[in-house]
Write a protein that holds these residues in place. Structure first.
Motif, mmCIF file in Angstrom:
data_model
loop_
_atom_site.group_PDB
_atom_site.id
_atom_site.type_symbol
_atom_site.label_atom_id
_atom_site.label_comp_id
_atom_site.label_asym_id
_atom_site.label_seq_id
_atom_site.Cartn_x
_atom_site.Cartn_y
_atom_site.Cartn_z
ATOM 1 N N GLU A 84 7.768 -40.903 7.669
ATOM 2 C CA GLU A 84 8.185 -41.718 8.815
ATOM 3 C C GLU A 84 9.693 -41.614 9.041
ATOM 4 O OE1 GLU A 84 4.559 -44.902 7.959
ATOM 5 O OE2 GLU A 84 6.642 -45.434 7.512
ATOM 6 N N THR A 85 10.450 -41.551 7.966
ATOM 7 C CA THR A 85 11.904 -41.430 8.062
ATOM 8 C C THR A 85 12.312 -40.116 8.717
ATOM 9 O OG1 THR A 85 12.226 -42.806 6.096
ATOM 10 C CG2 THR A 85 14.047 -41.357 6.708
ATOM 11 N N ASP A 141 13.305 -39.221 12.387
ATOM 12 C CA ASP A 141 14.658 -39.472 12.868
ATOM 13 C C ASP A 141 15.494 -38.200 12.699
ATOM 14 O OD1 ASP A 141 16.832 -41.826 13.379
ATOM 15 O OD2 ASP A 141 17.631 -40.333 11.980
ATOM 16 N N TYR A 191 15.995 -45.440 2.400
ATOM 17 C CA TYR A 191 16.651 -46.735 2.546
ATOM 18 C C TYR A 191 17.666 -46.735 3.690
ATOM 19 C CZ TYR A 191 14.628 -48.266 -1.894
ATOM 20 O OH TYR A 191 13.760 -48.617 -2.896
ATOM 21 N N HIS A 234 17.506 -44.852 6.552
ATOM 22 C CA HIS A 234 17.016 -44.551 7.893
ATOM 23 C C HIS A 234 15.670 -45.178 8.256
ATOM 24 C CE1 HIS A 234 20.224 -41.641 8.673
ATOM 25 N NE2 HIS A 234 20.033 -41.182 7.457
ATOM 26 N N HIS A 235 14.902 -45.657 7.295
ATOM 27 C CA HIS A 235 13.592 -46.212 7.653
ATOM 28 C C HIS A 235 13.761 -47.628 8.205
ATOM 29 C CE1 HIS A 235 9.434 -47.559 7.426
ATOM 30 N NE2 HIS A 235 9.084 -46.288 7.274
ATOM 31 N N PRO A 236 13.063 -47.953 9.313
ATOM 32 C CA PRO A 236 13.219 -49.287 9.926
ATOM 33 C C PRO A 236 12.878 -50.432 8.978
ATOM 34 C CG PRO A 236 12.078 -47.794 11.420
ATOM 35 C CD PRO A 236 12.198 -47.069 10.112
ATOM 36 N N ARG A 237 11.986 -50.204 8.023
ATOM 37 C CA ARG A 237 11.593 -51.280 7.100
ATOM 38 C C ARG A 237 12.800 -51.810 6.327
ATOM 39 N NH1 ARG A 237 6.635 -53.120 4.459
ATOM 40 N NH2 ARG A 237 7.328 -54.905 3.258
ATOM 41 N N ALA A 276 16.123 -51.525 7.352
ATOM 42 C CA ALA A 276 17.311 -51.579 8.208
ATOM 43 C C ALA A 276 18.231 -52.720 7.793
ATOM 44 C CB ALA A 276 16.901 -51.746 9.672
ATOM 45 N N THR A 324 19.764 -53.101 4.961
ATOM 46 C CA THR A 324 19.801 -53.404 3.527
ATOM 47 C C THR A 324 21.061 -52.818 2.903
ATOM 48 O OG1 THR A 324 17.391 -53.417 3.354
ATOM 49 C CG2 THR A 324 18.640 -53.101 1.313
#
Length: 394
Positions: free
Chosen positions: A72-73, A76, A184, A186-189, A191, A193
Protein backbone atom coordinates in the motif's frame (compact mmCIF):
# COMPACT_ATOMS: atom_id res chain seq x y z
CA UNK A 1 -4.87 4.84 19.31
CA UNK A 2 -1.29 3.75 18.63
CA UNK A 3 1.46 3.17 21.17
CA UNK A 4 2.70 1.05 24.04
CA UNK A 5 4.62 1.59 27.25
CA UNK A 6 4.84 -1.93 28.75
CA UNK A 7 5.38 -5.52 27.65
CA UNK A 8 2.19 -6.87 29.19
CA UNK A 9 -0.61 -4.34 28.75
CA UNK A 10 -3.61 -5.72 26.89
CA UNK A 11 -2.44 -6.13 23.27
CA UNK A 12 -4.72 -4.39 20.77
CA UNK A 13 -2.78 -4.18 17.48
CA UNK A 14 0.30 -6.05 16.29
CA UNK A 15 2.42 -6.03 13.14
CA UNK A 16 3.50 -9.40 11.70
CA UNK A 17 5.17 -10.55 8.52
CA UNK A 18 3.80 -13.75 7.01
CA UNK A 19 6.78 -15.69 5.62
CA UNK A 20 6.78 -16.06 1.85
CA UNK A 21 9.05 -16.60 -1.11
CA UNK A 22 12.01 -15.10 0.71
CA UNK A 23 12.23 -18.30 2.77
CA UNK A 24 12.31 -20.34 -0.44
CA UNK A 25 15.49 -18.45 -1.37
CA UNK A 26 17.39 -20.08 1.48
CA UNK A 27 19.87 -22.79 0.44
CA UNK A 28 22.68 -24.68 2.21
CA UNK A 29 25.06 -22.25 0.48
CA UNK A 30 23.49 -19.06 1.84
CA UNK A 31 21.53 -19.92 4.98
CA UNK A 32 24.42 -19.06 7.30
CA UNK A 33 24.97 -15.63 5.77
CA UNK A 34 21.21 -15.06 5.90
CA UNK A 35 21.23 -16.01 9.61
CA UNK A 36 19.14 -19.19 9.50
CA UNK A 37 20.23 -22.39 11.24
CA UNK A 38 18.38 -24.60 8.76
CA UNK A 39 16.31 -24.65 5.60
CA UNK A 40 12.67 -24.24 6.68
CA UNK A 41 9.76 -26.02 5.04
CA UNK A 42 8.06 -22.93 3.66
CA UNK A 43 4.51 -24.27 3.47
CA UNK A 44 4.64 -25.55 7.03
CA UNK A 45 6.18 -22.29 8.26
CA UNK A 46 3.29 -20.40 6.65
CA UNK A 47 0.76 -22.73 8.27
CA UNK A 48 2.40 -22.19 11.66
CA UNK A 49 2.43 -18.44 11.17
CA UNK A 50 -1.21 -18.41 10.07
CA UNK A 51 -2.11 -20.30 13.26
CA UNK A 52 -0.12 -17.75 15.29
CA UNK A 53 -2.01 -14.88 13.66
CA UNK A 54 -5.33 -16.63 14.27
CA UNK A 55 -4.53 -17.06 17.96
CA UNK A 56 -3.99 -13.32 18.15
CA UNK A 57 -7.28 -12.61 16.39
CA UNK A 58 -9.06 -15.07 18.68
CA UNK A 59 -7.88 -12.86 21.54
CA UNK A 60 -9.29 -9.75 19.82
CA UNK A 61 -5.92 -8.48 18.59
CA UNK A 62 -5.87 -6.62 15.27
CA UNK A 63 -3.22 -8.14 13.00
CA UNK A 64 -1.43 -5.90 10.50
CA UNK A 65 0.83 -7.50 7.90
CA UNK A 66 4.04 -5.68 7.03
CA UNK A 67 3.99 -6.94 3.43
CA UNK A 68 0.48 -5.56 2.88
CA UNK A 69 1.41 -2.23 4.45
CA UNK A 70 4.50 -2.08 2.23
CA UNK A 71 2.47 -2.74 -0.92
CA UNK A 72 0.00 0.00 0.00
CA UNK A 73 2.89 2.36 0.77
CA UNK A 74 4.48 1.76 -2.64
CA UNK A 75 1.45 3.29 -4.36
CA UNK A 76 2.98 6.61 -3.28
CA UNK A 77 5.52 7.90 -5.83
CA UNK A 78 7.69 9.54 -3.19
CA UNK A 79 7.89 6.25 -1.31
CA UNK A 80 8.85 4.40 -4.51
CA UNK A 81 11.64 6.87 -5.24
CA UNK A 82 12.87 6.62 -1.64
CA UNK A 83 12.99 2.81 -1.61
CA UNK A 84 14.68 2.57 -5.01
CA UNK A 85 17.34 5.02 -3.85
CA UNK A 86 18.18 2.93 -0.80
CA UNK A 87 17.83 -0.50 -2.41
CA UNK A 88 19.87 0.28 -5.51
CA UNK A 89 22.68 1.96 -3.59
CA UNK A 90 24.27 -1.50 -3.30
CA UNK A 91 27.85 -1.22 -4.55
CA UNK A 92 27.72 -4.62 -6.23
CA UNK A 93 25.49 -3.31 -9.00
CA UNK A 94 27.52 -0.79 -10.95
CA UNK A 95 26.08 2.24 -12.74
CA UNK A 96 24.82 0.50 -15.89
CA UNK A 97 22.89 -2.22 -14.08
CA UNK A 98 21.67 0.27 -11.50
CA UNK A 99 20.15 2.49 -14.19
CA UNK A 100 18.44 -0.49 -15.80
CA UNK A 101 17.00 -1.77 -12.52
CA UNK A 102 15.75 1.68 -11.55
CA UNK A 103 13.95 2.11 -14.86
CA UNK A 104 12.48 -1.39 -14.67
CA UNK A 105 11.43 -1.36 -11.02
CA UNK A 106 9.98 2.15 -11.22
CA UNK A 107 7.34 0.79 -13.59
CA UNK A 108 6.41 -2.27 -11.53
CA UNK A 109 3.01 -2.64 -9.88
CA UNK A 110 3.29 -1.98 -6.12
CA UNK A 111 2.70 -5.66 -5.32
CA UNK A 112 5.39 -6.79 -7.77
CA UNK A 113 7.83 -4.22 -6.44
CA UNK A 114 7.13 -5.33 -2.88
CA UNK A 115 7.84 -8.91 -3.98
CA UNK A 116 11.29 -7.92 -5.26
CA UNK A 117 12.07 -5.90 -2.13
CA UNK A 118 11.18 -8.80 0.18
CA UNK A 119 12.03 -11.95 -1.82
CA UNK A 120 15.00 -10.48 -3.67
CA UNK A 121 16.07 -10.52 -7.31
CA UNK A 122 18.50 -13.01 -8.85
CA UNK A 123 20.86 -12.31 -11.73
CA UNK A 124 19.09 -14.86 -13.93
CA UNK A 125 15.77 -13.07 -13.36
CA UNK A 126 17.02 -9.93 -15.13
CA UNK A 127 17.03 -9.72 -18.94
CA UNK A 128 19.52 -6.85 -19.09
CA UNK A 129 23.09 -7.95 -19.83
CA UNK A 130 26.14 -5.94 -18.78
CA UNK A 131 29.69 -6.59 -17.65
CA UNK A 132 28.40 -6.88 -14.08
CA UNK A 133 25.68 -9.41 -14.85
CA UNK A 134 28.07 -11.32 -17.08
CA UNK A 135 30.72 -11.70 -14.38
CA UNK A 136 28.32 -12.55 -11.55
CA UNK A 137 27.02 -16.10 -11.11
CA UNK A 138 23.61 -16.63 -12.65
CA UNK A 139 22.12 -17.39 -9.22
CA UNK A 140 23.78 -14.46 -7.42
CA UNK A 141 21.34 -11.98 -5.91
CA UNK A 142 21.24 -8.42 -7.21
CA UNK A 143 18.72 -7.60 -4.48
CA UNK A 144 19.09 -9.88 -1.47
CA UNK A 145 16.06 -11.67 0.02
CA UNK A 146 14.95 -10.78 3.55
CA UNK A 147 14.03 -14.05 5.32
CA UNK A 148 14.49 -12.40 8.74
CA UNK A 149 11.71 -9.91 8.00
CA UNK A 150 9.64 -12.54 9.82
CA UNK A 151 11.02 -11.11 13.07
CA UNK A 152 9.23 -7.78 13.06
CA UNK A 153 10.20 -6.98 16.66
CA UNK A 154 13.77 -6.21 15.62
CA UNK A 155 13.17 -3.47 13.07
CA UNK A 156 10.84 -1.27 15.12
CA UNK A 157 9.22 -0.83 18.52
CA UNK A 158 6.71 1.57 19.97
CA UNK A 159 7.38 3.80 22.97
CA UNK A 160 4.22 5.55 24.07
CA UNK A 161 2.83 7.30 20.99
CA UNK A 162 5.93 7.18 18.82
CA UNK A 163 7.88 4.55 16.97
CA UNK A 164 11.56 3.68 17.21
CA UNK A 165 12.96 2.51 13.90
CA UNK A 166 16.07 0.56 14.75
CA UNK A 167 19.48 0.05 13.15
CA UNK A 168 20.17 -3.63 12.51
CA UNK A 169 23.71 -4.87 12.94
CA UNK A 170 24.01 -7.77 10.51
CA UNK A 171 24.52 -6.99 6.79
CA UNK A 172 21.78 -9.48 5.83
CA UNK A 173 19.21 -7.44 7.75
CA UNK A 174 20.11 -3.81 7.00
CA UNK A 175 17.37 -3.33 4.37
CA UNK A 176 14.66 -4.47 6.79
CA UNK A 177 14.69 -1.19 8.68
CA UNK A 178 14.74 0.73 5.39
CA UNK A 179 11.42 -0.90 4.50
CA UNK A 180 10.00 -0.44 7.99
CA UNK A 181 10.94 3.23 8.02
CA UNK A 182 9.33 3.63 4.59
CA UNK A 183 6.02 2.26 5.89
CA UNK A 184 5.99 4.48 8.95
CA UNK A 185 6.93 7.54 6.90
CA UNK A 186 4.43 7.13 4.05
CA UNK A 187 1.53 4.85 5.00
CA UNK A 188 -1.67 6.75 5.96
CA UNK A 189 -2.19 4.49 9.00
CA UNK A 190 0.87 6.05 10.64
CA UNK A 191 0.57 9.62 9.39
CA UNK A 192 2.06 12.08 11.83
CA UNK A 193 3.73 9.44 14.02
CA UNK A 194 7.00 10.79 15.44
CA UNK A 195 9.99 8.55 14.66
CA UNK A 196 13.02 8.02 16.90
CA UNK A 197 16.48 6.62 16.08
CA UNK A 198 16.58 5.24 12.48
CA UNK A 199 18.63 2.91 10.24
CA UNK A 200 21.52 5.36 9.94
CA UNK A 201 22.03 5.67 13.70
CA UNK A 202 24.28 3.50 15.83
CA UNK A 203 23.33 -0.19 16.10
CA UNK A 204 20.20 -0.92 18.12
CA UNK A 205 17.82 -3.88 17.68
CA UNK A 206 14.28 -4.19 18.99
CA UNK A 207 14.85 -7.66 20.43
CA UNK A 208 17.22 -6.06 22.92
CA UNK A 209 14.65 -3.58 24.27
CA UNK A 210 12.26 -4.58 27.07
CA UNK A 211 9.65 -2.14 28.37
CA UNK A 212 9.74 -3.27 31.99
CA UNK A 213 7.23 -0.67 33.14
CA UNK A 214 5.94 2.69 32.02
CA UNK A 215 9.08 4.84 31.90
CA UNK A 216 11.52 1.98 32.55
CA UNK A 217 13.42 0.24 29.75
CA UNK A 218 16.04 -2.50 29.77
CA UNK A 219 18.39 -2.75 26.78
CA UNK A 220 20.67 -5.68 26.09
CA UNK A 221 24.14 -4.72 24.89
CA UNK A 222 25.95 -7.53 23.12
CA UNK A 223 26.08 -9.08 19.65
CA UNK A 224 23.49 -6.85 18.01
CA UNK A 225 23.08 -3.65 20.07
CA UNK A 226 26.38 -1.85 20.54
CA UNK A 227 27.42 0.35 23.47
CA UNK A 228 27.24 3.35 21.14
CA UNK A 229 23.77 2.29 20.03
CA UNK A 230 22.67 2.08 23.65
CA UNK A 231 24.10 5.50 24.42
CA UNK A 232 22.36 7.13 21.46
CA UNK A 233 19.04 5.45 22.27
CA UNK A 234 19.20 6.22 26.00
CA UNK A 235 20.12 9.83 25.33
CA UNK A 236 17.22 10.28 22.92
CA UNK A 237 14.48 8.59 24.95
CA UNK A 238 15.50 10.25 28.21
CA UNK A 239 15.65 13.67 26.57
CA UNK A 240 12.22 13.10 25.02
CA UNK A 241 10.77 12.01 28.41
CA UNK A 242 9.88 8.62 26.93
CA UNK A 243 11.67 7.02 29.89
CA UNK A 244 12.97 8.02 33.28
CA UNK A 245 15.43 5.11 33.60
CA UNK A 246 17.13 2.97 30.96
CA UNK A 247 19.02 -0.11 32.12
CA UNK A 248 22.08 -1.17 30.15
CA UNK A 249 22.28 -4.97 30.41
CA UNK A 250 25.50 -6.54 29.07
CA UNK A 251 24.87 -9.93 27.44
CA UNK A 252 27.19 -12.50 25.86
CA UNK A 253 27.92 -12.05 22.17
CA UNK A 254 26.69 -15.53 21.26
CA UNK A 255 24.16 -16.88 18.77
CA UNK A 256 22.10 -18.43 21.58
CA UNK A 257 21.84 -15.08 23.38
CA UNK A 258 21.80 -12.69 20.43
CA UNK A 259 19.15 -10.46 22.03
CA UNK A 260 18.01 -9.73 25.56
CA UNK A 261 14.64 -11.30 24.72
CA UNK A 262 16.36 -14.64 24.07
CA UNK A 263 17.27 -14.58 27.77
CA UNK A 264 14.31 -12.94 29.48
CA UNK A 265 10.77 -11.76 28.66
CA UNK A 266 7.91 -10.47 30.78
CA UNK A 267 4.75 -12.45 31.48
CA UNK A 268 3.22 -10.16 34.13
CA UNK A 269 3.77 -6.65 35.42
CA UNK A 270 6.21 -7.98 38.05
CA UNK A 271 7.24 -11.38 36.64
CA UNK A 272 9.60 -12.57 33.92
CA UNK A 273 10.59 -15.92 32.47
CA UNK A 274 14.36 -16.29 32.25
CA UNK A 275 17.13 -18.68 31.29
CA UNK A 276 18.25 -19.78 34.79
CA UNK A 277 21.95 -19.88 33.92
CA UNK A 278 21.76 -16.11 33.44
CA UNK A 279 19.47 -15.24 36.35
CA UNK A 280 22.21 -14.79 38.93
CA UNK A 281 24.90 -13.36 36.66
CA UNK A 282 22.91 -10.77 34.69
CA UNK A 283 23.98 -7.25 35.60
CA UNK A 284 22.50 -3.83 34.82
CA UNK A 285 23.65 -0.22 34.83
CA UNK A 286 20.83 2.20 35.60
CA UNK A 287 21.09 5.25 33.36
CA UNK A 288 19.20 8.48 34.00
CA UNK A 289 19.88 12.02 32.87
CA UNK A 290 20.66 15.32 34.47
CA UNK A 291 20.17 18.08 31.95
CA UNK A 292 22.16 17.06 28.88
CA UNK A 293 24.33 14.54 30.73
CA UNK A 294 23.74 10.83 31.21
CA UNK A 295 24.14 9.64 34.79
CA UNK A 296 25.35 6.03 34.97
CA UNK A 297 24.98 4.15 38.25
CA UNK A 298 27.37 1.32 39.19
CA UNK A 299 26.49 -2.18 37.97
CA UNK A 300 24.07 -4.13 40.17
CA UNK A 301 22.32 -7.48 39.78
CA UNK A 302 19.67 -7.13 37.07
CA UNK A 303 16.75 -8.08 39.31
CA UNK A 304 17.78 -5.58 41.98
CA UNK A 305 18.33 -2.72 39.52
CA UNK A 306 15.12 -3.50 37.62
CA UNK A 307 12.91 -3.68 40.72
CA UNK A 308 14.35 -0.42 42.04
CA UNK A 309 13.75 1.36 38.73
CA UNK A 310 10.22 -0.07 38.46
CA UNK A 311 9.37 0.98 42.01
CA UNK A 312 8.43 -2.52 43.14
CA UNK A 313 9.71 -4.64 46.01
CA UNK A 314 10.75 -7.56 43.83
CA UNK A 315 10.84 -8.61 40.19
CA UNK A 316 9.82 -12.28 40.26
CA UNK A 317 11.24 -14.80 37.84
CA UNK A 318 10.27 -18.20 36.44
CA UNK A 319 13.08 -20.38 35.11
CA UNK A 320 13.07 -22.15 31.75
CA UNK A 321 13.22 -25.90 32.37
CA UNK A 322 13.72 -27.95 35.54
CA UNK A 323 17.37 -28.98 35.16
CA UNK A 324 20.45 -27.53 33.40
CA UNK A 325 20.17 -29.68 30.27
CA UNK A 326 16.46 -29.01 29.77
CA UNK A 327 16.99 -25.32 30.49
CA UNK A 328 19.68 -25.10 27.83
CA UNK A 329 17.56 -26.99 25.29
CA UNK A 330 14.46 -24.91 25.90
CA UNK A 331 16.39 -21.66 25.93
CA UNK A 332 17.81 -22.57 22.50
CA UNK A 333 14.25 -23.33 21.35
CA UNK A 334 13.07 -19.87 22.50
CA UNK A 335 11.37 -21.14 25.64
CA UNK A 336 11.66 -17.72 27.27
CA UNK A 337 10.80 -15.74 24.14
CA UNK A 338 7.13 -15.32 25.01
CA UNK A 339 4.62 -12.74 23.80
CA UNK A 340 2.36 -11.40 26.54
CA UNK A 341 -1.08 -10.50 25.17
CA UNK A 342 -2.32 -9.43 28.60
CA UNK A 343 -1.02 -9.71 32.15
CA UNK A 344 -0.43 -13.42 32.90
CA UNK A 345 -1.47 -14.51 29.40
CA UNK A 346 1.40 -15.40 27.07
CA UNK A 347 1.92 -17.07 23.70
CA UNK A 348 4.77 -19.61 23.67
CA UNK A 349 6.09 -22.42 21.49
CA UNK A 350 4.41 -25.70 22.37
CA UNK A 351 7.64 -27.72 22.20
CA UNK A 352 9.00 -26.10 25.39
CA UNK A 353 6.87 -28.32 27.59
CA UNK A 354 8.68 -27.94 30.90
CA UNK A 355 8.96 -24.16 30.66
CA UNK A 356 5.28 -23.90 29.73
CA UNK A 357 4.38 -26.16 32.64
CA UNK A 358 6.32 -23.92 35.03
CA UNK A 359 4.54 -20.87 33.66
CA UNK A 360 1.18 -22.55 34.24
CA UNK A 361 2.21 -23.52 37.79
CA UNK A 362 2.85 -19.84 38.47
CA UNK A 363 -0.59 -18.82 37.23
CA UNK A 364 0.36 -17.78 33.71
CA UNK A 365 -2.07 -18.89 31.00
CA UNK A 366 0.05 -20.31 28.18
CA UNK A 367 -1.35 -20.16 24.67
CA UNK A 368 0.84 -22.74 22.92
CA UNK A 369 1.62 -22.56 19.19
CA UNK A 370 3.65 -24.75 16.87
CA UNK A 371 7.01 -23.41 15.74
CA UNK A 372 9.08 -26.28 14.38
CA UNK A 373 9.75 -24.41 11.12
CA UNK A 374 9.36 -20.82 12.29
CA UNK A 375 12.06 -21.38 14.90
CA UNK A 376 14.77 -22.20 12.35
CA UNK A 377 15.69 -18.53 12.26
CA UNK A 378 16.15 -18.48 16.05
CA UNK A 379 13.12 -16.52 17.15
CA UNK A 380 9.95 -17.07 19.13
CA UNK A 381 6.54 -15.38 19.43
CA UNK A 382 7.98 -12.14 20.81
CA UNK A 383 10.54 -11.92 18.00
CA UNK A 384 7.81 -12.42 15.40
CA UNK A 385 5.60 -9.58 16.62
CA UNK A 386 5.78 -5.82 16.85
CA UNK A 387 3.09 -4.53 19.22
CA UNK A 388 1.67 -1.35 17.73
CA UNK A 389 -0.95 -0.68 20.41
CA UNK A 390 -1.31 -1.89 24.00
CA UNK A 391 -3.59 -0.72 26.78
CA UNK A 392 -1.78 1.02 29.64
CA UNK A 393 -1.67 -0.87 32.93
CA UNK A 394 -3.88 0.42 35.72
Amino acid sequence: MLGADTEVGRLRTVMLHRPGDELARLTPRNNDSLLFDGIPWVGRAQDEHDAFAQVLRDHDVEVLYLRELLTETLADETARTDVLDTTLADRRLGDTLRRHLRAHLAEEHPDDLAQVLVAGLRNDEVKHRSIVTGLLRTDDFLVDPLPNLLFTRDSSLWLRDRVVVTSLAMPARVRETQLTRLVYAHHPRFAGTPVQHGPDAERLEGGDVLELAAGVLAVGVGERTTPAGFERFATDVLAADLARTVLAVPIAQDRATMHLDTIVTMVDRDTVVIYPTMADSLQAYAVTHDGDELVVAPARPFFVAAADAMGIERLHHIDTGLDPVTAEREQWDDGNNTLAIAPRVAIAYERNEQTNARLAEHGVEVVAISGSELGSGRGGPRCMSCPVARDPLD
